[in-house]
Write an enzyme that holds these catalytic residues in place. Structure first.
Site, PDB file in Angstrom:
ATOM      1  N   LYS A   1     -46.080  22.227  48.324  1.00 31.58           N
ATOM      2  CA  LYS A   1     -46.858  21.217  49.044  1.00 31.58           C
ATOM      3  C   LYS A   1     -46.520  21.298  50.526  1.00 31.58           C
ATOM      4  O   LYS A   1     -45.352  21.253  50.907  1.00 31.58           O
ATOM      5  CB  LYS A   1     -46.536  19.821  48.504  1.00 31.58           C
TER       6      LYS A   1
ATOM      7  N   HIS B   1     -47.045  19.214  53.941  1.00 24.55           N
ATOM      8  CA  HIS B   1     -47.346  17.823  54.305  1.00 24.55           C
ATOM      9  C   HIS B   1     -46.978  17.582  55.758  1.00 24.55           C
ATOM     10  O   HIS B   1     -45.920  18.007  56.221  1.00 24.55           O
ATOM     11  CB  HIS B   1     -46.560  16.867  53.400  1.00 24.55           C
TER      12      HIS B   1
ATOM     13  N   HIS C   1     -51.615  18.605  52.912  1.00 19.64           N
ATOM     14  CA  HIS C   1     -51.961  17.393  53.659  1.00 19.64           C
ATOM     15  C   HIS C   1     -51.799  17.793  55.122  1.00 19.64           C
ATOM     16  O   HIS C   1     -50.687  17.963  55.591  1.00 19.64           O
ATOM     17  CB  HIS C   1     -51.000  16.273  53.235  1.00 19.64           C
TER      18      HIS C   1
ATOM     19  N   HIS D   1     -56.850  14.628  49.634  1.00 22.78           N
ATOM     20  CA  HIS D   1     -57.621  13.611  50.382  1.00 22.78           C
ATOM     21  C   HIS D   1     -58.380  14.247  51.548  1.00 22.78           C
ATOM     22  O   HIS D   1     -58.125  13.967  52.720  1.00 22.78           O
ATOM     23  CB  HIS D   1     -56.747  12.453  50.859  1.00 22.78           C
TER      24      HIS D   1
ATOM     25  N   HIS E   1     -46.094   5.853  54.901  1.00 15.73           N
ATOM     26  CA  HIS E   1     -45.594   6.929  55.758  1.00 15.73           C
ATOM     27  C   HIS E   1     -44.488   6.472  56.702  1.00 15.73           C
ATOM     28  O   HIS E   1     -44.244   7.108  57.727  1.00 15.73           O
ATOM     29  CB  HIS E   1     -46.752   7.581  56.514  1.00 15.73           C
TER      30      HIS E   1
ATOM     31  N   ASP F   1     -52.741   9.914  44.378  1.00 12.56           N
ATOM     32  CA  ASP F   1     -51.800   9.637  45.472  1.00 12.56           C
ATOM     33  C   ASP F   1     -50.940   8.428  45.100  1.00 12.56           C
ATOM     34  O   ASP F   1     -50.737   7.507  45.884  1.00 12.56           O
ATOM     35  CB  ASP F   1     -52.543   9.407  46.782  1.00 12.56           C
TER      36      ASP F   1
END
EC number: 3.5.1.5
Length: 571
Positions: A220, A222, A249, A275, A323, A363
């Site tokens: 992943k 991000h 992401h 997303h 976040h 998510d």
């Protein structure tokens, strides 16, 4: 001699047949049965005075070793990417072994599934069967997510995390060998399929590759760790070497480049974009443009699905928490505001409806709700039918079959294909692991009647354990026997990389669950996304944020009332 009865009477006895339409929950979606694989007049029905009895619908001579199934689901309507049809489903050794007509060939015509002494029966008359749902964007923050997911119809969870650490809350990543091994051991307890994503951040291959060898099924990338072109390129190099997926992401702040720079770093290689609208994170304001390219496998997360009068308002606070932002810092508030764009959110539902976005996911606990993947997917389908009317393929028909197959694919077969597990899960097909969800039509997509994992019942609605029958109130979801003890080892799969399995890692870690390798990922394109492979030209106006498809603006109105909501839940 034949005997004629009305369609209504037939449906009440044996369930709908070819040409009958079924309303899905309280939506405006209607599924029309395309084909009936059972034999009229020879229906296999269980119960007192019914068909499946010794010497009648049950063959009482054949032993299990000659292929008698362990389980048959009778007269059920299947909703799958492959079609909408009625059939009997046979399960043996945790896998679907036949789809057709069940019974006893000594006394019945057209039998291709023999019900024997070894066979258990689930009555599917009047019910709907789907493949178990797959959520590819799970933050493993709380183990309680798993029960919530199961009770919604999810049977596979892919993502990352180690618990409620700040990075797990934000980034869907299980970093490093030790953390990956710890999570793989934890998964032994749960009747759920799992796959882990490692950290796709580093300027050299070795630290990322060791995570794949440690059992991760992908990486992943991000922005909270830095979604730089270097990280993207290196992660994809590792993915190409080990045949795993990269999920991304992208960089909301455009610090290390713009959407064009990210696309250049991807360089035509297949990647799964999370997303893709952008409210969950990604290049502001035009991350959505990536969905036009054939190497991009785009997904939505469910907080922006469907677009409602409350969507924009709830997102800023949600983003600040997820976040690790500070509401007292103007820079953090500006960062949050840049991600929440009413115009791109309003376009997202339409892009899902057109088959341009291919998948939906949650998510979970990080700007999304793990128990609402299915609900929100079908709410989008309903909203789009109300606003856009029937799809062209459904014009002139009595139902919405093409739209229904498009939307069921978004959380079943397409995420399975994207992560290289479609030979095991994601559809109702012969040879697949028997991850199946049974629904009453009025509760379709909202509250399953029964969740089956590997042919074993693991979760379902059951009444008072002290009741004289199974139905007295209170009726709620309870674990079944397939969710306990060593049964979990055969009712669920842990997906791992081929490299880790070849190295003997499952044995070294003492893993007992069924282990399967991910594979066949690096040659995928969007054309492999069932019913959701459209690649038109996409543009976002940098000033107004208007989204255009092949030059035409796309948008929708926010909904203030939804199906599959207050009618089914108190809160």
């Amino acid at each position: 001699m034949s005997f004629e009865i009305s369609r209504e009477q037939y449906a009440s006895l044996y369930g709908p047949t070819t040409g009958d339409a079924i309303r899905l929950a309280d939506t405006e979606l209607f599924a029309v049965v395309e084909e009936d694989l059972t034999t009229p007049g020879e229906e296999a029905v269980f119960g007192g005075g019914k068909v499946i009895r010794d010497g009648m619908g049950q063959n009482s001579q054949l032993v299990r070793d000659v292929g008698v199934p362990d389980l048959v689901i009778t007269n059920v309507v299947v909703i799958d990417w492959t079609g909408i049809y009625k059939a009997d489903i046979a399960v043996r050794d945790a896998h679907i072994v036949a789809i057709g007509k069940a019974g006893n060939p000594h006394t019945m015509d057209g039998v291709d599934i023999v019900i024997g002494v070894a066979t258990d029966v689930i009555s599917g008359e009047g019910k709907i069967l789907t493949a178990g749902g797959i959520d590819t964007h799970v933050h493993f923050i709380s183990p309680d997510q798993i029960e919530t997911a199961l009770s919604s119809g999810l049977t596979t969870m892919i993502g990352g995390g180690t618990g409620p650490s700040e990075s797990s809350k934000a980034t869907t990543i299980t970093p490093g060998e030790w953390n990956i091994h710890t999570m793989l051991r934890s998964f032994e307890h749960w009747p759920m399929n799992f796959g882990l994503l490692g950290k796709g951040h580093g300027s050299s291959i070795s630290p990322m590759a060791e995570q794949i060898r440690a059992g991760a099924i992908g990486l992943k990338v991000h922005e909270d760790w830095g979604a730089t072109p270097s990280s993207i390129n290196t992660a994809l190099q590792v993915a190409d070497e080990y045949d795993v997926q990269v999920a991304i992401h992208t960089d909301t702040l455009n610090e290390s480049g713009f959407v064009e720079d990210t696309r250049a770093a991807i360089d035509g290689r297949v990647i799964h974009t999370f997303h893709t609208e952008g409210a969950g994170g990604g290049h502001a304001p035009d991350i959505i443009e990536l969905a036009q390219y054939p190497n991009i496998l785009p997904a939505s997360t469910n907080p922006t699905l469907p677009y409602t009068t409350n969507t924009v308002e709830e997102h800023v606070d949600m983003l600040m928490v997820a976040h690790h932002l500070n509401a007292d810092l103007p820079e953090d508030v500006a960062f949050a505001d840049s991600r929440i764009r009413q115009e791109t959110i309003a376009a997202e539902d339409v892009l899902q409806d057109m088959g341009i976005f291919s998948m939906t996911s949650s998510d979970s606990q990080a700007m999304g709700r793990v128990g609402e993947v299915l609900i929100r997917t079908w709410q989008v389908a309903d909203s789009m039918k109300r606003q856009r009317g029937p799809l062209p393929e459904d014009e002139g028909t009595a139902g919405d079959n093409h739209r229904i197959k498009r939307y069921v694919s978004k959380y079943t077969i397409n995420p399975a294909i994207a992560h290289g597990i479609a030979d095991s899960v994601g559809s109702v097909e012969v040879g697949k692991f028997a991850d199946l969800v049974l629904w009453e039509p009025q509760f379709f997509g909202v509250k399953p009647d029964l969740v089956i994992k590997g042919g074993q019942m693991v979760y379902g609605v059951v009444g008072d354990p002290n009741g004289s029958i199974p139905t007295p109130q209170p009726r709620w979801y309870r674990r079944s026997f397939g969710a306990y003890g060593q049964a979990v080892h055969t009712s669920a799969i842990t997906f791992m990389s081929e490299a880790s399995i070849r190295a003997g890692l499952p044995r070294a870690l003492g893993l007992q669950k069924t282990i399967r390798a991910v594979h066949g990922i690096r040659d995928l394109t969007k054309a492999d996304m069932r019913h959701n492979g459209e690649t038109p030209r996409l543009e976002v106006d940098p000033e107004t944020y208007e989204v255009r498809v092949d030059g035409e603006p796309v948008t929708c109105e926010p909904q203030d009332v939804l199906p599959m909501a207050q009618r089914y839940f108190l809160f």
